[in-house]
Design a protein around this motif. Structure first.
Motif, mmCIF file in Angstrom:
data_model
loop_
_atom_site.group_PDB
_atom_site.id
_atom_site.type_symbol
_atom_site.label_atom_id
_atom_site.label_comp_id
_atom_site.label_asym_id
_atom_site.label_seq_id
_atom_site.Cartn_x
_atom_site.Cartn_y
_atom_site.Cartn_z
ATOM 1 N N ILE A 153 0.099 41.711 -33.507
ATOM 2 C CA ILE A 153 -0.006 40.263 -33.306
ATOM 3 C C ILE A 153 0.148 39.909 -31.833
ATOM 4 N N GLU A 154 1.156 40.494 -31.196
ATOM 5 C CA GLU A 154 1.390 40.192 -29.787
ATOM 6 C C GLU A 154 0.217 40.609 -28.921
ATOM 7 N N GLY A 155 -0.416 41.725 -29.264
ATOM 8 C CA GLY A 155 -1.582 42.172 -28.516
ATOM 9 C C GLY A 155 -2.768 41.236 -28.685
ATOM 10 N N LEU A 156 -3.001 40.800 -29.924
ATOM 11 C CA LEU A 156 -4.095 39.864 -30.176
ATOM 12 C C LEU A 156 -3.852 38.534 -29.463
ATOM 13 N N ARG A 185 2.220 38.825 -42.617
ATOM 14 C CA ARG A 185 1.549 37.811 -43.437
ATOM 15 C C ARG A 185 0.279 37.305 -42.762
ATOM 16 N N ALA A 186 0.344 37.048 -41.475
ATOM 17 C CA ALA A 186 -0.823 36.553 -40.754
ATOM 18 C C ALA A 186 -1.928 37.609 -40.685
ATOM 19 N N GLY A 193 -4.946 36.440 -43.016
ATOM 20 C CA GLY A 193 -5.828 35.660 -42.149
ATOM 21 C C GLY A 193 -5.390 34.214 -42.014
ATOM 22 N N SER A 194 -6.358 33.301 -42.036
ATOM 23 C CA SER A 194 -6.046 31.883 -41.821
ATOM 24 C C SER A 194 -5.117 31.338 -42.902
ATOM 25 N N LEU A 195 -5.255 31.837 -44.114
ATOM 26 C CA LEU A 195 -4.383 31.380 -45.194
ATOM 27 C C LEU A 195 -2.928 31.738 -44.898
ATOM 28 N N GLY A 196 -2.695 32.959 -44.436
ATOM 29 C CA GLY A 196 -1.348 33.383 -44.093
ATOM 30 C C GLY A 196 -0.801 32.647 -42.887
ATOM 31 N N LEU A 197 -1.669 32.390 -41.903
ATOM 32 C CA LEU A 197 -1.234 31.661 -40.713
ATOM 33 C C LEU A 197 -0.803 30.242 -41.086
ATOM 34 N N GLY A 198 -1.627 29.557 -41.877
ATOM 35 C CA GLY A 198 -1.323 28.190 -42.250
ATOM 36 C C GLY A 198 -0.138 28.077 -43.183
ATOM 37 N N GLU A 199 -0.089 28.945 -44.181
ATOM 38 C CA GLU A 199 1.016 28.877 -45.139
ATOM 39 C C GLU A 199 2.345 29.236 -44.478
ATOM 40 N N SER A 200 2.332 30.195 -43.576
ATOM 41 C CA SER A 200 3.593 30.555 -42.913
ATOM 42 C C SER A 200 4.065 29.426 -41.998
ATOM 43 N N TYR A 201 3.137 28.670 -41.423
ATOM 44 C CA TYR A 201 3.544 27.484 -40.660
ATOM 45 C C TYR A 201 4.159 26.439 -41.589
ATOM 46 N N ALA A 208 -10.548 32.470 -28.186
ATOM 47 C CA ALA A 208 -10.562 33.931 -28.057
ATOM 48 C C ALA A 208 -11.217 34.619 -29.252
ATOM 49 N N ARG A 209 -11.682 33.836 -30.218
ATOM 50 C CA ARG A 209 -12.366 34.345 -31.424
ATOM 51 C C ARG A 209 -11.478 35.295 -32.235
ATOM 52 N N LEU A 210 -10.174 35.050 -32.202
ATOM 53 C CA LEU A 210 -9.277 35.923 -32.964
ATOM 54 C C LEU A 210 -9.493 35.768 -34.463
ATOM 55 N N ASP A 211 -9.946 34.586 -34.880
ATOM 56 C CA ASP A 211 -10.191 34.364 -36.306
ATOM 57 C C ASP A 211 -11.287 35.255 -36.851
ATOM 58 N N GLU A 212 -12.184 35.714 -35.972
ATOM 59 C CA GLU A 212 -13.277 36.576 -36.407
ATOM 60 C C GLU A 212 -12.834 38.037 -36.532
ATOM 61 N N ARG A 213 -11.623 38.330 -36.071
ATOM 62 C CA ARG A 213 -11.135 39.713 -36.090
ATOM 63 C C ARG A 213 -10.021 39.941 -37.101
ATOM 64 N N VAL A 214 -9.497 38.866 -37.677
ATOM 65 C CA VAL A 214 -8.425 38.987 -38.666
ATOM 66 C C VAL A 214 -8.866 38.259 -39.929
ATOM 67 N N HIS A 215 -9.051 38.994 -40.992
ATOM 68 C CA HIS A 215 -9.487 38.410 -42.256
ATOM 69 C C HIS A 215 -8.504 38.800 -43.355
#
Length: 372
Positions: free
Chosen positions: A10-13, A39-40, A44-52, A72-79
């Motif tokens: 995560i920190e690298g991304l 979780r993220a 992906g986006s579901l984990g990011l949003g729910e964890s927030y 940075a198009r990170l959403d295209e690299r984490v699904h």
């Protein structure tokens, strides 16, 4: 420890997006639960949003953080693991059938007129304002409504259709400023009730009705912020409805959010918590659907204005939280903040657009001159 591997990933991304975990800039991430990284990465986006929503992380500038993630198009690299199934389901199943169409009304638009009244400003207009010469939200929404009327060349005595009329504000504006009469359809009971009261005494008919059931004559028609719920499998049906309701010289204005790529579904977090069964059209999908049905007279993009609109909505609702019903609890507020901030980020990064199309059944004789 398994968490350390996920944390390093995560920190690298995030470093690629100029975001630091534990940093002191407004867009840096503050992690409160060590399970966040797994979780993220796994959802992906579901984990990011729910964890927030669950309070596992924060950013002083939530929209600033999400903007950098999208840039940075990170959403295209984490699904997330469920996204492949969701994508396949959207391709195989019509998620916006007449039977399913009422779900977004019940789950989103019927949340409460108190919430929307607090957020949207003087008028309950839940679509992008037009900020070309405006300096505040109310002026931007009035400018947008007037722009729609001018593009449609409305004149006294015309009968106008609003597909997805919301709380009735656009029809009320058109009737009072341009002397028309109108019909508005919505699938939200709370919107319909409000719109009937708002337009009481005016030549306006508000109906709780699916757009597919429309088949009667109008002089002009418009649809503001409803097409996002139609679904690509129903685009031709939608434009067939608009076409059969218009005379050869009539105009139809479509106001919709659009995406830069053709997809068949929306973001998984948005689908679960905000707009079930929704999806953003692409330019190619719209063009394919209007082929043989309409002449495209004008295509206007003012998507950057949506960032300003959303910022104004956020300021309004944040000021109103203490006075709103306790049913909008802390988890709901975090959900709503993530929704508004994520939307800001998509428009700020130009990943989403706001289009107004003017369509005519046979082409305007001598050509159409588009107001701006």
């Amino acid at each position: 420890m398994p968490h350390s591997r996920f944390q390093r990933r995560i920190e690298g991304l995030l470093a690629e997006a100029d975001v630091r975990v534990g940093g002191d800039r407004p867009w840096d991430l503050q992690v409160h639960d060590p399970r966040f990284s797994a979780r993220a990465l796994g959802q992906g986006s579901l984990g990011l949003g729910e964890s927030y929503m669950d309070g596992w992380w924060d950013a002083a500038s939530l929209d600033g953080f999400l903007f950098r993630v999208l840039e940075a198009r990170l959403d295209e690299r984490v699904h997330g693991v469920g996204e492949v199934f969701d994508a396949l389901r959207a391709r195989l199943v019509n998620l916006q059938t007449q039977r399913r169409s009422g779900e977004v009304g019940r789950r989103h638009y019927d949340l409460g007129n108190d919430l929307y009244g607090a957020m949207l400003g003087k008028r309950l207009v839940y679509s992008c304002g037009y900020w070309r010469t405006a300096h505040d939200l109310d002026a931007a929404q009035e400018a947008k409504l007037d722009l729609v009327c001018r593009k449609l060349q409305l004149k006294p005595g015309m009968r106008v259709l609003d597909i997805g009329c919301g709380w009735g504000e656009a029809l009320k504006f058109a009737v009072e400023r341009y002397g028309v009469s109108g019909v508005g359809v919505t699938i939200s009971q709370q919107q319909a009730d409000f719109a009937r009261e708002l337009c009481a005494g005016l030549p306006v008919d508000i109906r709780l009705q699916d757009y597919r059931d429309l088949d009667e004559p109008f002089d002009a028609a418009f649809s503001l912020g409803m097409f996002e719920h139609v679904g690509v499998k129903n685009y031709t049906t939608y434009f067939d409805v608009a076409r059969r309701c218009l005379p050869p010289q009539g105009l139809f204005l479509l106001h919709t959010i659009g995406g830069n790529r053709s997809v068949h579904r929306t973001d998984p977090w948005i689908a679960r918590y905000i707009f079930p069964n929704s999806m953003l059209p692409s330019a190619a999908q719209i063009a394919h659907a209007i082929e043989g049905r309409f002449v495209l007279e004008d295509w206007h993009n003012f998507g950057a204005d949506y960032d300003l609109t959303l910022q104004a909505w956020r300021a309004n609702v944040e000021a109103a939280w203490p006075s709103l019903d306790p049913r909008y609890d802390e988890r709901f507020r975090r959900m709503w903040r993530f929704y508004l901030a994520g939307s800001m980020a998509t428009f700020r990064s130009r990943r989403s657009q706001l289009w107004q199309l003017v369509l005519s059944p046979r082409g305007v004789p001598g050509g159409y001159v588009a107001p701006r």
